[in-house]
Design a protein around this motif. Structure first.
Motif, mmCIF file in Angstrom:
data_model
loop_
_atom_site.group_PDB
_atom_site.id
_atom_site.type_symbol
_atom_site.label_atom_id
_atom_site.label_comp_id
_atom_site.label_asym_id
_atom_site.label_seq_id
_atom_site.Cartn_x
_atom_site.Cartn_y
_atom_site.Cartn_z
ATOM 1 N N UNK A 173 45.154 19.953 -55.828
ATOM 2 C CA UNK A 173 45.222 20.036 -54.453
ATOM 3 C C UNK A 173 45.929 21.612 -53.923
ATOM 4 N N UNK A 174 46.786 21.902 -54.311
ATOM 5 C CA UNK A 174 47.492 23.234 -54.159
ATOM 6 C C UNK A 174 46.607 24.396 -54.447
ATOM 7 N N UNK A 227 50.646 22.987 -44.281
ATOM 8 C CA UNK A 227 50.634 21.567 -43.935
ATOM 9 C C UNK A 227 50.397 20.834 -45.158
ATOM 10 N N UNK A 228 49.734 21.442 -45.886
ATOM 11 C CA UNK A 228 49.839 20.331 -47.427
ATOM 12 C C UNK A 228 50.896 20.500 -48.199
ATOM 13 N N UNK A 235 47.503 14.818 -45.196
ATOM 14 C CA UNK A 235 47.403 16.021 -46.084
ATOM 15 C C UNK A 235 48.554 15.773 -47.317
ATOM 16 N N UNK A 236 49.342 14.785 -47.038
ATOM 17 C CA UNK A 236 50.537 14.866 -47.947
ATOM 18 C C UNK A 236 50.404 13.664 -48.805
ATOM 19 N N UNK A 237 49.193 12.892 -49.099
ATOM 20 C CA UNK A 237 49.090 11.724 -49.682
ATOM 21 C C UNK A 237 49.594 11.733 -51.078
ATOM 22 N N UNK A 238 49.481 13.010 -51.708
ATOM 23 C CA UNK A 238 49.734 13.274 -53.199
ATOM 24 C C UNK A 238 51.546 13.319 -53.281
ATOM 25 N N UNK A 239 52.170 13.790 -52.156
ATOM 26 C CA UNK A 239 53.485 14.159 -52.594
ATOM 27 C C UNK A 239 54.472 12.995 -53.095
ATOM 28 N N UNK A 240 54.601 11.691 -52.576
ATOM 29 C CA UNK A 240 55.285 10.661 -53.257
ATOM 30 C C UNK A 240 54.942 10.503 -54.821
ATOM 31 N N UNK A 241 53.814 10.552 -55.077
ATOM 32 C CA UNK A 241 53.455 10.207 -56.518
ATOM 33 C C UNK A 241 53.983 11.482 -57.464
ATOM 34 N N UNK A 298 54.101 7.007 -41.225
ATOM 35 C CA UNK A 298 53.653 6.633 -42.653
ATOM 36 C C UNK A 298 54.741 6.815 -43.598
ATOM 37 N N UNK A 299 55.514 7.641 -43.382
ATOM 38 C CA UNK A 299 56.785 7.859 -44.462
ATOM 39 C C UNK A 299 57.751 6.526 -44.415
ATOM 40 N N UNK A 300 57.888 6.150 -42.966
ATOM 41 C CA UNK A 300 58.807 5.065 -42.898
ATOM 42 C C UNK A 300 58.098 3.837 -43.468
ATOM 43 N N UNK A 301 56.700 3.567 -43.395
ATOM 44 C CA UNK A 301 56.246 2.479 -43.841
ATOM 45 C C UNK A 301 56.399 2.578 -45.517
#
Length: 539
Positions: A173-174, A227-228, A235-241, A298-301
């Motif tokens: 991604x990066x 923003x990634x 664009x930040x779907x990868x971040x928590x994992x 999205x983050x709060x959920x």
């Protein structure tokens, strides 16, 4: 004396870069030696950044060379320049402080999980400091890539299937984001003939409509790349994992990586696309607002849905990023100081939480966690059994960990009286002050939506942290008391103490943030300072 102080400006880049190279040939069996050298290097950088921050706080006139360092003694926009102001000094100090905490924590055992840990931390520190100091877009790309290259190694440090899988996704991604970055920089340079941000700000208003379209296209590509990294939805779907899979010291340093994207967006938004940009003024602002609000939601959920503390921390990073992006998108100048205060407080809190997670979970049993969730949903299976004890004695280690966890919970939820509450209060106060100062500027639906999301995200954090805290510290299922050494709990305590210091010294801190905001809202003065800086020797 003044000339000596002037050269301090490049030390936050040179020192970690030189030490990173020097540590590579040292045998990995000498990890304690490598860790000691790395710690001393980061400590030197931290002291230098504190001096620079003190000079910046006194005003640009107090900075040697007006805070502009011309590499090769070539003036802007022809040469490479480093620029120090209150914002960059603040982020330099924050970065080196997080690196110090991560390095101390890692020396308990995590630096032995893989090769070249301390070299990677130094390289990451050099890249981050360079990104905060550079005055042109091309060298921002260079430092950005240096930072990313080091973060790849740190994320994969320690191996393991989950870490490798998350790391490969992170790398792919990066790399794609870096390609967009390079294309965007090429479009801007091909159209304007400059990549110096101060020079670009002076040229944008005079562009023809055709050239303006190319510059805005390049800026949009740059924005996607940043923003990634900032983690904006989607664009930040990868971040928590990815952040949950990283080792604790790596994840703690990663807490500042999202702020690099936000820093560049804020810098370009106010300097290049400010009020003096003509038809391009406020370019992309509505997208930042919509994306920031979606990221908070999205983050709060995700925070509410997370059962593991690592993922909860990762989603908390998204909430932090969304709060800052939406504040920029709203475009209210009165909110800027509060946003900067929130940036510092949230970064320190999340970094401390990432370090704390591994200590808390060290004595936990996965099967016990599953059983605790089942009992919470369906009740105790053996309720007829008479209780033998009226209470449970809490060992000293768990008491200390529980206190740190409680402080993290209060800070992340934004409850009074700590800095998390002060930061959110300052944000919302700026929003309402804007309406009070100018009755014509009524609070809009977007403003009320932002207020609602801020409150609901804090409520989500409070519910999630209470739920996990009860399971971990108060559940009847007993786990093994974790063995925690001093150099592991000390960095957590220091980061939380920094948040407490912000709480007790909120007045001076907010004055610094307000002065920083005033600097950012005067882009013409910034451009003049960079472009008119004299060469060394007065020539």
């Amino acid at each position: 004396m003044t000339e000596w102080l002037h050269h301090l400006l490049i030390l936050p880049i040179l020192v970690p870069l030189a030490v990173a190279a020097a540590l590579v040939p040292i045998n990995e069996r000498e990890r304690t030696l490598k860790g000691s050298i790395g710690f001393v290097s980061t400590l030197v950088v931290f002291v230098v950044t504190m001096i620079l921050m003190r000079l910046a706080a006194a005003g640009e006139d107090s900075l040697p060379g007006d805070g502009v360092y011309q590499l090769g003694n070539w003036p802007a926009p022809f040469g490479i320049v480093l620029v120090l102001d209150r914002l960059s000094a603040l982020l330099l100090c924050l970065t080196s402080g997080l690196a110090l905490a991560a390095q101390v924590y890692s020396m308990a055992r995590w630096h032995t999980a893989g090769h070249h840990f301390h070299s990677l931390v130094q390289l990451l520190l050099a890249g981050l400091n360079g990104a905060f100091l550079t005055g042109d877009l091309f060298n921002l790309f260079v430092f950005f890539e240096m930072m990313l290259a080091a973060s790849y190694g740190l994320l994969l440090h320690g191996s393991g299937p989950l870490r490798v899988k998350a790391g490969l996704h992170y790398v792919a991604i990066n790399l794609a984001a870096s390609s967009l970055f390079l294309i965007g920089v090429s479009l801007i340079y091909g159209t304007t003939g400059t990549l110096n941000m101060a020079d670009l700000a002076t040229k944008l208003a005079a562009l023809t409509p055709e050239s303006r379209m190319l510059v805005e296209t390049g800026a949009a590509l740059l924005g996607i790349a940043f923003l990634v990294k900032a983690g904006m939805w989607p664009l930040g779907f990868w971040l928590p994992t990815a952040y949950a899979a990283a080792t604790p010291p790596a994840a703690a340093v990663f807490a500042i990586l999202t702020k690099v994207g936000i820093y560049i967006i804020l810098r370009l938004h106010l300097l290049v696309f400010g009020a003096a940009a003509g038809a391009s003024a406020g370019f992309g602002q509505s997208w930042l607002l919509a994306g920031g609000m979606a990221t908070i939601a999205f983050g709060a959920i995700g925070v509410l849905a997370s059962q593991a503390m690592g993922r909860l921390a990762g989603y908390s990073v998204l909430v932090s990023s969304g709060t800052l992006l939406a504040a920029i998108g709203l475009g209210h100048e009165e909110m800027l100081a509060g946003a900067l205060f929130y940036l510092v407080s949230s970064t320190l809190t999340i970094a401390a939480f990432f370090l704390l997670i591994e200590l808390v979970e060290r004595g936990r049993d996965a099967a016990a966690d599953v059983l605790a969730v089942t009992m919470e949903a369906y009740g105790d299976f053996d309720q007829d059994e008479e209780e033998e004890e009226a209470g449970v004695a809490i060992p000293g280690t768990m008491a200390v960990l529980g206190l740190c966890f409680s402080l993290c919970a209060v800070l992340m939820a934004g409850l009074p009286p700590l800095s998390g509450f002060i930061a959110k209060f300052a944000l919302l106060k700026g929003l309402f002050d804007m309406s009070a100062a100018d009755p014509a500027m009524a609070i809009s639906a977007a403003d009320w939506t932002y207020v609602t999301l801020i409150i609901l995200s804090g409520l989500a954090a409070m519910i999630a942290m209470n739920r996990i805290g009860i399971r971990t510290f108060w559940a009847s299922i007993e786990g093994t008391i974790p063995r925690v050494v001093i150099i592991e709990i000390t960095p957590v305590a220091v980061l939380l103490a920094a948040c407490l210091f912000l709480s007790f010294q909120a007045g001076p801190a907010m004055r610094y943030m307000q002065a920083t905001a005033d600097d950012l809202l005067a882009p013409a003065l910034h451009s003049e300072r960079v472009l008119s800086a004299p060469r060394a020797g007065g020539r």
